[in-house]
Write a protein that holds these residues in place. Structure first.
Motif, PDB file in Angstrom:
ATOM      1  N   GLY A   1      23.584-109.128  15.619  1.00  0.00           N
ATOM      2  CA  GLY A   1      22.819-109.488  14.368  1.00  0.00           C
ATOM      3  C   GLY A   1      23.356-110.527  13.363  1.00  0.00           C
ATOM      4  N   GLY A   2      22.666-111.104  12.384  1.00  0.00           N
ATOM      5  CA  GLY A   2      23.358-111.938  11.272  1.00  0.00           C
ATOM      6  C   GLY A   2      23.226-113.398  11.632  1.00  0.00           C
ATOM      7  N   HIS A   3      22.505-113.840  10.551  1.00  0.00           N
ATOM      8  CA  HIS A   3      22.225-115.466  10.642  1.00  0.00           C
ATOM      9  C   HIS A   3      23.188-116.161  10.307  1.00  0.00           C
ATOM     10  CE1 HIS A   3      17.952-114.184  11.518  1.00  0.00           C
ATOM     11  NE2 HIS A   3      18.061-113.717  10.483  1.00  0.00           N
TER      12      HIS A   3
ATOM     13  N   TYR B   1      27.863-115.960   9.245  1.00  0.00           N
ATOM     14  CA  TYR B   1      28.931-115.371   9.505  1.00  0.00           C
ATOM     15  C   TYR B   1      29.328-114.294   8.651  1.00  0.00           C
ATOM     16  CZ  TYR B   1      30.449-119.189  12.677  1.00  0.00           C
ATOM     17  OH  TYR B   1      30.611-120.307  13.655  1.00  0.00           O
ATOM     18  N   THR B   2      28.990-114.381   7.253  1.00  0.00           N
ATOM     19  CA  THR B   2      28.985-113.512   6.260  1.00  0.00           C
ATOM     20  C   THR B   2      28.103-112.372   6.679  1.00  0.00           C
ATOM     21  OG1 THR B   2      29.529-115.130   4.633  1.00  0.00           O
ATOM     22  CG2 THR B   2      28.618-113.100   3.960  1.00  0.00           C
ATOM     23  N   ASP B   3      26.883-112.702   6.869  1.00  0.00           N
ATOM     24  CA  ASP B   3      25.803-111.819   7.601  1.00  0.00           C
ATOM     25  C   ASP B   3      26.295-110.588   8.559  1.00  0.00           C
ATOM     26  OD1 ASP B   3      23.887-112.442   5.596  1.00  0.00           O
ATOM     27  OD2 ASP B   3      22.759-113.785   6.983  1.00  0.00           O
ATOM     28  N   MET B   4      26.941-111.508   9.398  1.00  0.00           N
ATOM     29  CA  MET B   4      27.647-110.589  10.672  1.00  0.00           C
ATOM     30  C   MET B   4      28.815-109.912  10.176  1.00  0.00           C
ATOM     31  SD  MET B   4      29.178-112.280  14.160  1.00  0.00           S
ATOM     32  CE  MET B   4      30.641-113.130  13.476  1.00  0.00           C
ATOM     33  N   LEU B   5      29.608-110.008   9.191  1.00  0.00           N
ATOM     34  CA  LEU B   5      30.687-109.270   8.874  1.00  0.00           C
ATOM     35  C   LEU B   5      30.168-108.025   7.961  1.00  0.00           C
ATOM     36  CD1 LEU B   5      33.434-111.955   7.887  1.00  0.00           C
ATOM     37  CD2 LEU B   5      33.195-110.344   9.961  1.00  0.00           C
ATOM     38  N   LYS B   6      28.938-108.368   7.208  1.00  0.00           N
ATOM     39  CA  LYS B   6      28.257-107.380   6.552  1.00  0.00           C
ATOM     40  C   LYS B   6      28.065-106.030   7.545  1.00  0.00           C
ATOM     41  CE  LYS B   6      26.667-109.818   2.816  1.00  0.00           C
ATOM     42  NZ  LYS B   6      25.403-110.452   1.781  1.00  0.00           N
ATOM     43  N   ILE B   7      27.416-106.452   8.767  1.00  0.00           N
ATOM     44  CA  ILE B   7      26.960-105.533   9.746  1.00  0.00           C
ATOM     45  C   ILE B   7      28.169-104.875  10.181  1.00  0.00           C
ATOM     46  CG2 ILE B   7      26.001-105.189  12.137  1.00  0.00           C
ATOM     47  CD1 ILE B   7      24.208-107.782  11.431  1.00  0.00           C
ATOM     48  N   VAL B   8      29.277-105.620  10.472  1.00  0.00           N
ATOM     49  CA  VAL B   8      30.648-105.184  10.697  1.00  0.00           C
ATOM     50  C   VAL B   8      31.144-104.010   9.806  1.00  0.00           C
ATOM     51  CG1 VAL B   8      33.073-105.497  11.179  1.00  0.00           C
ATOM     52  CG2 VAL B   8      31.366-107.044  12.241  1.00  0.00           C
ATOM     53  N   ASP B   9      31.055-104.435   8.373  1.00  0.00           N
ATOM     54  CA  ASP B   9      31.541-103.377   7.325  1.00  0.00           C
ATOM     55  C   ASP B   9      30.379-102.101   7.687  1.00  0.00           C
ATOM     56  OD1 ASP B   9      33.256-104.950   6.291  1.00  0.00           O
ATOM     57  OD2 ASP B   9      32.086-106.002   4.935  1.00  0.00           O
ATOM     58  N   ARG B  10      29.574-101.982   7.837  1.00  0.00           N
ATOM     59  CA  ARG B  10      28.599-101.006   7.791  1.00  0.00           C
ATOM     60  C   ARG B  10      28.842-100.192   8.797  1.00  0.00           C
ATOM     61  NH1 ARG B  10      22.502-102.824   6.471  1.00  0.00           N
ATOM     62  NH2 ARG B  10      22.323-100.488   6.403  1.00  0.00           N
ATOM     63  N   LEU B  11      29.153-100.803  10.067  1.00  0.00           N
ATOM     64  CA  LEU B  11      29.527-100.020  11.486  1.00  0.00           C
ATOM     65  C   LEU B  11      30.882 -99.292  11.168  1.00  0.00           C
ATOM     66  CD1 LEU B  11      28.302-102.401  14.185  1.00  0.00           C
ATOM     67  CD2 LEU B  11      27.266-100.181  13.266  1.00  0.00           C
ATOM     68  N   VAL B  12      31.891-100.137  10.410  1.00  0.00           N
ATOM     69  CA  VAL B  12      33.003 -99.610  10.043  1.00  0.00           C
ATOM     70  C   VAL B  12      32.963 -98.352   9.134  1.00  0.00           C
ATOM     71  CG1 VAL B  12      35.175 -99.908   8.884  1.00  0.00           C
ATOM     72  CG2 VAL B  12      34.318-101.521  10.605  1.00  0.00           C
ATOM     73  N   ALA B  13      32.044 -98.404   8.441  1.00  0.00           N
ATOM     74  CA  ALA B  13      31.900 -97.409   7.343  1.00  0.00           C
ATOM     75  C   ALA B  13      31.200 -96.146   8.105  1.00  0.00           C
ATOM     76  CB  ALA B  13      30.929 -97.574   6.188  1.00  0.00           C
ATOM     77  N   ARG B  14      30.655 -96.425   9.023  1.00  0.00           N
ATOM     78  CA  ARG B  14      30.147 -95.344   9.939  1.00  0.00           C
ATOM     79  C   ARG B  14      31.083 -94.481  10.605  1.00  0.00           C
ATOM     80  NH1 ARG B  14      25.436 -96.856  14.180  1.00  0.00           N
ATOM     81  NH2 ARG B  14      24.236 -97.403  12.329  1.00  0.00           N
ATOM     82  N   GLU B  15      32.139 -95.392  11.317  1.00  0.00           N
ATOM     83  CA  GLU B  15      33.144 -94.769  11.909  1.00  0.00           C
ATOM     84  C   GLU B  15      34.046 -94.066  11.132  1.00  0.00           C
ATOM     85  OE1 GLU B  15      33.451 -95.049  15.473  1.00  0.00           O
ATOM     86  OE2 GLU B  15      31.353 -95.182  15.029  1.00  0.00           O
ATOM     87  N   ARG B  16      34.410 -94.693   9.921  1.00  0.00           N
ATOM     88  CA  ARG B  16      35.426 -93.974   9.015  1.00  0.00           C
ATOM     89  C   ARG B  16      34.610 -92.671   8.621  1.00  0.00           C
ATOM     90  NH1 ARG B  16      36.871 -97.039   3.886  1.00  0.00           N
ATOM     91  NH2 ARG B  16      38.891 -96.092   4.052  1.00  0.00           N
ATOM     92  N   THR B  17      33.447 -92.539   8.408  1.00  0.00           N
ATOM     93  CA  THR B  17      32.893 -91.305   8.011  1.00  0.00           C
ATOM     94  C   THR B  17      33.132 -90.222   9.285  1.00  0.00           C
ATOM     95  OG1 THR B  17      31.313 -92.381   6.736  1.00  0.00           O
ATOM     96  CG2 THR B  17      30.696 -90.140   7.299  1.00  0.00           C
ATOM     97  N   ARG B  18      32.948 -90.762  10.326  1.00  0.00           N
ATOM     98  CA  ARG B  18      33.055 -89.813  11.506  1.00  0.00           C
ATOM     99  C   ARG B  18      34.350 -89.301  11.833  1.00  0.00           C
ATOM    100  NH1 ARG B  18      29.062 -92.985  15.984  1.00  0.00           N
ATOM    101  NH2 ARG B  18      27.124 -92.159  15.029  1.00  0.00           N
ATOM    102  N   LYS B  19      35.418 -90.212  11.187  1.00  0.00           N
ATOM    103  CA  LYS B  19      36.880 -89.498  11.366  1.00  0.00           C
ATOM    104  C   LYS B  19      37.078 -88.532  10.607  1.00  0.00           C
ATOM    105  CE  LYS B  19      39.962 -92.449  10.445  1.00  0.00           C
ATOM    106  NZ  LYS B  19      40.841 -93.571  10.053  1.00  0.00           N
TER     107      LYS B  19
END
Length: 217
Positions: free
Chosen positions: A195-197, A199-217
Motif C-alpha cells: 500500500g501507499g500512494h 513513498y511517505t505513505d509506504m513508510l508510514k505502513i512500515v512504521d505501523r508494522l514495525v510497531a506491531r513487531e516491537r510490541t510482540r517482542k
C-alpha cells in the motif's frame, strides 16, 4: 460597579473568540491485509540479528524509482529506534540487474557499501557515469576506484565466490517473498508492503508494522 461588570465583560469576550478544537486527532484506520500489506507464507528475516526488528528494502541500483526513493528512505532511517534495522537487499532479477547487485555485495564485502551507495545511484541516474545496461565488471570497478576504493581488490571481490553465494541467497529470499518489483519493503520477513500512494505513505505502513513487531517482542 466596575468590579461587578468585569466578569460579564470577560464572558462576552470569551464568547466572541473563535472556538479552538481541543480534541485529539482521530486514530488512523487499521491496516488492512491485502490492501496495505500481505503476509508472506513461512516468511523469515533476511539476516536476523540479536532480536532486532528487520526492515528490508529490496532495491535495484538500475531502478529509477529506487533512486527517487533513496533520499526519503535515508532520512527515515535516521528516525529508527535502536532495535530496528534497515537492510538493503539488491534485486537479482537477471539481465542488467545482476552486475550492480554483484557490485553491492562486493562493496559490502570491502566495507565501502554505505559510503558509495548514493554515488552509484547518481552515476546511473544523474551523471550517466555508469551505463544502466551492459555494464562490464571493468567499468564498474573503475567507477568504484573514483570513489577511493582499491580497484584490484574490488575487481577480485566482484568476481569472487562469496559474491556468487550472496547473490544466489538474495535471489532465493526475494523469490520466496514473491518480490516482483522495486522498491519493495518487507518487515521482519513477515509482511510485504503493497500500500501507499507515495513513498511517505509506504513508510508510514512500515512504521505501523514495525510497531506491531516491537510490541510482540
Amino acid at each position: 460597579m466596575a468590579s461587578r461588570l468585569l466578569p460579564v465583560l470577560i464572558t462576552l469576550l470569551l464568547a466572541l473568540m473563535p472556538a479552538v478544537a481541543l480534541a485529539a486527532p482521530p486514530a488512523p484506520a487499521p491496516l488492512v491485509e491485502g490492501q496495505d500489506y500481505v503476509v508472506i507464507e513461512n516468511g523469515a528475516p533476511y539476516a536476523p540479528l540479536n532480536g532486532k526488528v528487520e526492515v528490508v528494502e529490496v532495491f535495484g541500483y538500475t531502478c529509477v524509482h529506487c533512486a527517487h526513493f533513496e533520499p526519503t528512505l535515508a532520512a527515515w532511517k535516521k528516525t529508527l529506534p535502536k532495535d530496528v534495522r534497515l537492510t538493503p537487499v539488491p534485486a537479482a532479477f537477471g539481465g542488467y540487474w545482476i552486475p550492480y547487485a554483484r557490485a553491492f555485495f562486493a562493496a559490502r564485502q570491502l566495507g565501502v557499501q554505505e559510503r558509495t551507495h548514493q554515488a552509484i545511484f547518481d552515476a546511473l541516474h544523474k551523471t550517466g557515469a555508469l551505463p544502466i545496461q551492459n555494464a562490464s565488471a571493468d567499468e564498474i570497478a573503475a567507477f568504484y576506484a573514483t570513489q577511493g576504493v582499491d580497484r584490484a581488490k574490488f575487481s577480485a571481490a566482484l568476481r569472487g565466490e562469496q559474491v556468487d553465494q550472496q547473490l544466489e541467497r538474495a535471489r532465493a529470499w526475494a523469490m520466496a517473498a514473491d518480490i516482483d518489483g522495486t522498491p519493495t519493503m518487507i518487515v521482519n520477513g513477515k509482511y510485504r508492503v503493497i500500500g501507499g500512494h507515495t513513498y511517505t505513505d509506504m513508510l508510514k505502513i512500515v512504521d505501523r508494522l514495525v510497531a506491531r513487531e516491537r510490541t510482540r517482542k
